[in-house]
Design an enzyme around this catalytic site. Structure first.
Site, PDB file in Angstrom:
ATOM      1  N   ASP A   1      -0.720 -14.071  -0.111  1.00  0.00           N
ATOM      2  CA  ASP A   1      -0.801 -13.890   1.335  1.00  0.00           C
ATOM      3  C   ASP A   1      -0.588 -15.234   2.020  1.00  0.00           C
ATOM      4  O   ASP A   1      -0.928 -16.280   1.456  1.00  0.00           O
ATOM      5  CB  ASP A   1      -2.149 -13.307   1.752  1.00  0.00           C
ATOM      6  CG  ASP A   1      -2.060 -12.781   3.188  1.00  0.00           C
ATOM      7  OD1 ASP A   1      -1.550 -11.662   3.365  1.00  0.00           O
ATOM      8  OD2 ASP A   1      -2.463 -13.495   4.118  1.00  0.00           O
TER       9      ASP A   1
ATOM     10  N   ARG B   1      -5.385  -1.693  -6.642  1.00  0.00           N
ATOM     11  CA  ARG B   1      -6.294  -2.105  -5.563  1.00  0.00           C
ATOM     12  C   ARG B   1      -7.609  -1.336  -5.562  1.00  0.00           C
ATOM     13  O   ARG B   1      -8.606  -1.816  -5.016  1.00  0.00           O
ATOM     14  CB  ARG B   1      -5.595  -1.920  -4.201  1.00  0.00           C
ATOM     15  CG  ARG B   1      -4.980  -3.152  -3.638  1.00  0.00           C
ATOM     16  CD  ARG B   1      -5.999  -4.153  -3.101  1.00  0.00           C
ATOM     17  NE  ARG B   1      -6.295  -3.938  -1.693  1.00  0.00           N
ATOM     18  CZ  ARG B   1      -7.493  -3.673  -1.205  1.00  0.00           C
ATOM     19  NH1 ARG B   1      -8.519  -3.555  -2.008  1.00  0.00           N
ATOM     20  NH2 ARG B   1      -7.672  -3.540   0.080  1.00  0.00           N
TER      21      ARG B   1
ATOM     22  N   ARG C   1       0.776  -1.245   0.000  1.00  0.00           N
ATOM     23  CA  ARG C   1       0.000   0.000   0.000  1.00  0.00           C
ATOM     24  C   ARG C   1       0.803   1.288   0.000  1.00  0.00           C
ATOM     25  O   ARG C   1       0.264   2.345  -0.270  1.00  0.00           O
ATOM     26  CB  ARG C   1      -0.959  -0.007   1.198  1.00  0.00           C
ATOM     27  CG  ARG C   1      -2.125  -0.947   0.980  1.00  0.00           C
ATOM     28  CD  ARG C   1      -2.868  -1.184   2.251  1.00  0.00           C
ATOM     29  NE  ARG C   1      -1.984  -1.822   3.211  1.00  0.00           N
ATOM     30  CZ  ARG C   1      -2.339  -2.198   4.430  1.00  0.00           C
ATOM     31  NH1 ARG C   1      -3.563  -1.979   4.835  1.00  0.00           N
ATOM     32  NH2 ARG C   1      -1.481  -2.780   5.236  1.00  0.00           N
TER      33      ARG C   1
ATOM     34  N   TYR D   1      -3.495 -18.115  13.425  1.00  0.00           N
ATOM     35  CA  TYR D   1      -4.645 -17.514  12.741  1.00  0.00           C
ATOM     36  C   TYR D   1      -5.845 -18.457  12.765  1.00  0.00           C
ATOM     37  O   TYR D   1      -6.987 -18.041  12.944  1.00  0.00           O
ATOM     38  CB  TYR D   1      -4.294 -17.146  11.295  1.00  0.00           C
ATOM     39  CG  TYR D   1      -3.478 -15.878  11.211  1.00  0.00           C
ATOM     40  CD1 TYR D   1      -4.075 -14.627  11.366  1.00  0.00           C
ATOM     41  CD2 TYR D   1      -2.110 -15.914  11.018  1.00  0.00           C
ATOM     42  CE1 TYR D   1      -3.333 -13.458  11.314  1.00  0.00           C
ATOM     43  CE2 TYR D   1      -1.356 -14.750  10.969  1.00  0.00           C
ATOM     44  CZ  TYR D   1      -1.974 -13.525  11.119  1.00  0.00           C
ATOM     45  OH  TYR D   1      -1.248 -12.368  11.086  1.00  0.00           O
TER      46      TYR D   1
END
Ligand code: CP3
Length: 343
Positions: free
Chosen positions: A72, A36, A27, A149
């Protein structure tokens, strides 16, 4: 091709210290934001032409010596059967966190070619486009970091559910870690077959454990995955974040390159690791908010200390932050190339 990165991974002599930045596609780059603006993050990861485009951005804009596949760490977790979302501003969420045996029973060990074909396709596009440029790094989360996670259902502060499972139901925890180790190994093997020239295993949350628990519950799985992957002949980088107190154990991982976070002096890290390993790191990502001159001073210090290792790949000590001024990231790469072997 500029192969300084691969040669440094193997501990061979290089003309200058190669550099890439964790999360270098992201970003902080307006060009990434532009892509994006039209697509959500998961769709971006799963659209090979777009994932390849953003992978190449930092190679062109910063002049780094390696590209890292844009994806990811949670992509294979979704393929294992969990439902993954990236709500804007929240970070990843996995609904129905893993808390019992039947939840682990239901997880599959995915086949990358069949269940994540976009990964293979993105790698193929990238190898073609990077032919005369720089090597391509593939990656995966480490079994423990993926387990956090899955057990917490997302990011966490104290990792209570993960530690409760480790301490109170160790058999279940090991069952999950076994499935994750098979997944990580086959996922990275498929990336290597498709063409990645090195792999990095991200153990972002290993630092929340005591050295004892790390040694008992995490390291054996990392070692197993690495010893399997070593047969494929590409360099393996293991980055365990916030693990300055565990370097003696981490040395036993078998990785060719050890990533060093920014909370330890890289000279001290090299002393603990010994002369047999190549190191990668370790500028504080926030150092990129300093002036150009101050960035150069910190780069020189790390380069100078890095000379004591078998080999050194310059990187940040963790991922680049979204607020980072692009011109400072460019200045960093220039400084590494300019001052390496000269300080
Ligand atoms: O390094 C690269 O440029 C390759 C791409 C890459 C991403 N994630 C893209 C991404 C890599 C290697 C990762 C790894 C990753 N993902 C890790 C391990 C690395 C680390 O930082 O320790 C972890 C823990 C994740 C999980 C993850 N993905 C989180 C916690 C978040 C949200 C926080 C954040 O930074 O936004 C993500 C989202 C994510 N992954 C983004 C990118 C570019 C931002 C998504 C967006 O565009 O909104």
């Amino acid at each position: 091709m500029n192969d300084t990165f691969l040669r440094a991974c193997r501990g061979e002599k290089v003309e200058y210290t190669p550099v890439w930045l964790m999360r270098q596609a992201g970003r902080y780059l307006p060009q990434y934001q532009a892509v994006r603006a039209n697509v959500d993050f998961l769709s971006l990861c799963k659209t090979p032409e777009l994932a390849a485009e953003v992978t190449l951005q930092p190679v062109e804009i910063l002049g780094v010596d390696a590209a890292i596949l844009f994806s990811d760490i949670l992509i294979p977790v979704e393929a294992m059967g969990m439902s993954l979302e990236f709500p804007e501003k929240y970070g990843p969420t996995l609904s129905e966190p893993i808390r019992n045996k039947s939840a682990v029973d239901r997880l599959i060990v995915p086949d990358t070619e069949d269940d994540m074909p976009f990964i293979i396709e993105t790698i193929k596009i990238l190898r073609e486009k990077l032919k005369n440029k720089v090597p391509l790094i593939g990656f995966s989360g480490a079994p423990f970091t993926l387990a956090t996670y899955m057990i917490e259902g997302g990011s966490s502060k104290n990792f209570i559910n993960t530690k409760k499972m480790m301490f109170q139901n160790n058999r279940l925890f090991n069952y999950l870690m076994d499935k994750l180790t098979l997944t990580v190994t086959s996922y990275l093997s498929a990336q290597i077959r498709a063409g990645v020239q090195a792999v990095q295993i991200f153990d972002t949350w290993a630092g929340v454990l005591t050295p004892f628990d790390y040694k008992e519950a995490v390291l054996p799985y990392v070692k197993k995955a690495i010893s399997e992957l070593k047969k494929q002949g590409v360099p393996i980088i293991y980055f365990a974040n916030d693990c300055a107190g565990k370097l003696k154990e981490i040395r036993k991982s078998g990785a060719d390159v050890i990533g060093i976070d920014w909370k330890i002096d890289i000279g001290d890290a090299i002393k603990k690791l010994g002369k047999k390993v190549v190191v990668q790191g370790n500028l504080d990502p926030c150092a990129l908010f300093l002036s150009r001159e101050e960035i150069e001073e910190r780069v020189k210090d790390i380069l100078w200390k890095g000379e004591a290792a078998k080999g050194h790949i310059f990187n940040l000590g963790h991922g680049i932050l979204p607020e980072t001024p692009v011109e400072n990231a460019i200045a960093l790469v220039e400084a590494v190339h300019k001052y390496s072997h000269k300080v």
